[in-house]
Design an enzyme around this catalytic site. Structure first.
Site, PDB file in Angstrom:
ATOM      1  N   GLY B  60       0.744  -1.379  -0.119  1.00 55.75           N
ATOM      2  CA  GLY B  60       0.088  -0.136   0.055  1.00 55.75           C
ATOM      3  C   GLY B  60       0.862   1.152   0.043  1.00 55.75           C
ATOM      4  N   CYS B 271     -27.940  -9.912 -15.766  1.00 59.97           N
ATOM      5  CA  CYS B 271     -27.277  -9.374 -17.109  1.00 59.97           C
ATOM      6  C   CYS B 271     -28.493  -9.727 -18.325  1.00 59.97           C
ATOM      7  CB  CYS B 271     -25.877  -9.942 -17.457  1.00 59.97           C
ATOM      8  SG  CYS B 271     -25.386  -9.666 -19.057  1.00 59.97           S
ATOM      9  N   CYS B 274     -26.215 -12.343 -20.996  1.00 62.19           N
ATOM     10  CA  CYS B 274     -25.899 -13.414 -20.713  1.00 62.19           C
ATOM     11  C   CYS B 274     -26.626 -14.088 -19.475  1.00 62.19           C
ATOM     12  CB  CYS B 274     -24.582 -13.798 -20.404  1.00 62.19           C
ATOM     13  SG  CYS B 274     -24.023 -13.074 -18.803  1.00 62.19           S
ATOM     14  N   CYS B 295     -23.553  -7.285 -18.125  1.00 61.42           N
ATOM     15  CA  CYS B 295     -22.201  -7.292 -17.527  1.00 61.42           C
ATOM     16  C   CYS B 295     -21.199  -6.427 -17.928  1.00 61.42           C
ATOM     17  CB  CYS B 295     -21.568  -8.600 -17.711  1.00 61.42           C
ATOM     18  SG  CYS B 295     -22.322 -10.090 -17.128  1.00 61.42           S
ATOM     19  N   CYS B 301     -19.160 -12.268 -19.620  1.00 63.60           N
ATOM     20  CA  CYS B 301     -20.356 -12.144 -20.412  1.00 63.60           C
ATOM     21  C   CYS B 301     -20.375 -13.213 -21.523  1.00 63.60           C
ATOM     22  CB  CYS B 301     -20.845 -10.717 -20.813  1.00 63.60           C
ATOM     23  SG  CYS B 301     -22.506 -10.601 -21.263  1.00 63.60           S
TER      24      CYS B 301
END
Lengths: 333, 317
Positions: B60, B271, B274, B295, B301
């Site tokens: 970080g 979605c 899909c 998606c 997808c």
């Protein structure tokens, strides 16, 4: 407009929350508990004799505090000071902001620092709070490693913790101590959040308690201090300084910018806190009236040196140093 | 009819054979002559790798690095690209994502640059087949493995920039772990709006020490970083910073106990293409003034759709 309700319990009653400090989660950095019993009793006068609390030990011990601005030379100390009435070294031009300032502050007591502009009062305070790095000297806090180590030797992260948990600062100008663009409650919350309070409900309750104690209307909690009057801003600053239950609060000319009646109100509140919370205070002022009201002991500074120190009454009634005599006569005139 | 992100309008044709292997994506262009392997010179690549090692050692922490000129503009993924160019070698398979889609102009150009200057590096759209995934603002829906590298492009690496504009001061705040002002900003948000309103780039605490900007990924992707088995590398080319989240490192979004962190909710929508029920969705307006969700991750997808079509075909047969 706030999306959250304001905690209803605190509606600006000044005396409602002597226990407010214990309302939050237990955090290990609350150093004041040890002193509470001794000072909680309101019967203890503001001008308590020093012997009464001497066994509590000093909350803060400062020795040889010196701050130079410039490269410094062996003659700096000798060629400056009240005798020659200058802060600038004749040899190298270094500015001696303060030199060899030493004092002890008993737990729960208040010491005043008076002097004219440029006498080094504020430098002493800023060095203790960590805004300024001193050139030499030590400062021991009872709350930091049992006073075994100077806070000036602490790492920057430790210093930050001392600043957040053990000390509180009230600046002369509210914009130095407050972020005027976040709400009054947010300003107080900053200290609680630094102490890892992580519940908004608790934080708001504690902030509302502190602001109410300072007679800031709790309904204003989510308003920006930029819109507050000078007196109200100073009250928010004091609430912020007290948020984590510090053992020593540093007050820098906190009433200088206020008119006399507002001054009186703020000073009353400070006296109350002193009495109820047992917080030790260092009060910097050029106003002898403020010092007379708040402080048992007083130091007089001139050109970066302490020229006289002792009980406030003694200094005001029987000043020894010519400068102090001038200072006292100027207000009595 | 819905259009896929890679420009095909026929739902069936391209998915009858899903591009599962890296070989399925033939090199579009040849190798450029006269450039060092991976475009950057060896010393620059070494400097980036050193910064990466330091970043991995201090999870970080933003490591400054000398960001090089590239044939794409600063702010267009040059940080991520320099990491990718410093790490690719023969045998690597690269996937580049732009906001979930592989066929954004930027993603295509980055892929092409790596391909042209790094012989032996294959490219793919398939999340599972990639060894290095460079991405802008999304983490793939398919859980990544410990042998994959995630490279994120970062526009603003400094999570404290909104509360403090001075660089020296933010560095001091990181050094002293003094994040109270970040918390005050979140407190103010809750007080003013009733909740934390930050969506993209939600600030996180990494390894219990450094507050980090996870790049503008949606809140949806933030929990994926927590204790992830893979190494995540963050590059900010314009701001000249590199940082990292090593595998199995805690990544905790900053939130209050009584206002906990929550990912985006799509009100139970699935979605429209899909049918995936649990992916990050983006809205697609339709002709009638309404809209559907699809998606954001085009490869997910495509793969899901291909699988369901194949299953449908099996059933019909």
């Amino acid at each position: 407009m706030s999306a959250l309700p304001t905690p209803a319990a605190q509606n600006g009653h000044a005396h409602a929350h002597p226990q407010a400090r214990d309302a939050g989660p237990d955090h290990p950095h609350d150093h004041t508990h040890g002193d509470d019993d001794e000072h909680a009793h309101p019967a203890i006068a503001v001008h308590a004799p020093l012997a009464a609390t001497a066994e509590a030990g000093p909350a803060m011990r400062v020795a040889g505090l010196t701050k130079l601005y410039g490269r410094g030379c062996p003659d700096c100390i000798a060629t400056t000071g009240p005798d020659v009435e200058t802060n600038a070294c004749a040899a190298c031009g270094t500015l001696v902001a303060c030199a060899n300032v030493s004092f002890q502050l008993q737990a729960g007591h208040t010491i005043g620092i008076v002097g004219e502009s440029g006498s080094g009062k504020t430098t002493v305070l800023r060095a203790l709070y960590g805004d300024v790095t001193p050139t030499a000297g030590t400062a021991h806090l009872a709350a930091y490693r049992d006073g075994q180590r100077s806070i000036f030797e602490a790492s920057s992260a430790e210093r930050r913790r001392i600043r957040n948990f053990t000390l509180g600062m009230v600046y002369q100008h509210a914009w130095e101590g407050l972020n005027l663009r976040i709400s009054a409650g947010g300003n107080v919350a900053e200290r609680l959040l630094a102490a890892e309070w992580r519940r908004i409900g608790q934080i708001r309750e504690r902030a509302a308690g502190l602001l109410g104690r300072m007679e800031v209307p709790v309904a204003w909690m989510d308003d920006f201090p930029a819109y507050f009057s000078g007196g109200m801003q100073q009250r928010v600053q004091i609430a912020k300084a007290l948020a984590n239950g510090p053992s020593v609060v540093l007050l820098d000319e906190m009433t200088s910018g206020l008119d006399v009646s507002v001054q009186a109100g703020v000073l009353d509140l400070i006296q109350e806190i002193q009495r109820d919370e047992g917080v030790a205070m260092v009060v910097v002022s050029h106003d002898l009236g403020v010092v007379r009201l708040l402080c048992e002991r007083t130091m007089v500074m001139k050109n970066g040196r302490v020229v006289e120190a002792g009980l406030t009454d003694q200094i005001l009634e029987d000043p020894h140093h010519p400068y102090t005599q001038l200072l006292v006569s100027s207000i009595n005139a | 009819m819905l259009t896929t992100s890679n420009g095909t309008s026929d739902l069936h044709a391209p998915f009858a054979e899903a591009p599962a292997s890296p070989e399925a994506l033939p090199a579009e262009v040849g190798t450029l002559e006269g450039y060092n392997y991976g475009f950057l010179d060896e010393l620059s690549k070494k400097a980036v790798r050193r910064a990466l090692l330091k970043g991995v050692a201090i999870p970080g922490y933003q490591v400054p690095f000398g960001s090089r000129e590239l044939p794409i503009a600063r702010g267009w993924g040059t940080g991520g690209l320099q990491i990718t160019l410093s790490l690719v070698g023969p045998g690597d398979v690269l996937k580049v994502i732009d906001q979930g889609a592989d066929e954004g102009v930027n993603a295509v150009n980055i892929r092409r640059l790596v391909e042209r200057t790094s012989p032996g590096v294959a490219t793919t759209l398939d999340t599972g087949a990639a060894t290095i995934i460079q991405t802008r603002h999304r983490i793939p829906e398919l859980p990544l493995r410990d042998d994959q590298l995630l490279v994120l492009q970062v526009p603003q690496p400094e999570p404290l920039r909104n509360v403090e504009w001075r660089e020296a001061e933010t560095r001091r705040m990181h050094a002293e772990a003094d994040y109270s002002r970040m918390w005050v900003a979140l407190y103010e948000d809750v007080v003013q709006n009733g909740r934390v309103t930050k969506y993209a780039g939600y600030p996180v605490l990494v390894n219990g020490r450094h507050v980090m900007a996870p790049s503008p990924i949606p809140k949806w992707d933030v929990p994926k970083l927590h204790m992830a088995p893979y190494l995540s590398l963050f590059g900010a080319g314009r701001e000249k910073r590199i940082y990292a989240v090593p595998p199995l490192t805690s990544v905790v979004p900053l939130s209050f106990d009584d206002y906990p962190f929550a990912v985006e909710s799509f009100g139970g929508a699935t979605c429209a293409r899909c049918g995936s029920p649990k992916t990050y969705l983006v809205s697609l307006p339709d002709q009638q003034g309404g809209g559907v969700y699809i998606c954001s991750d085009s490869n997910w997808c495509d793969t899901t759709l291909a699988a369901s079509l194949a299953a449908h075909g099996e059933a019909c047969r």
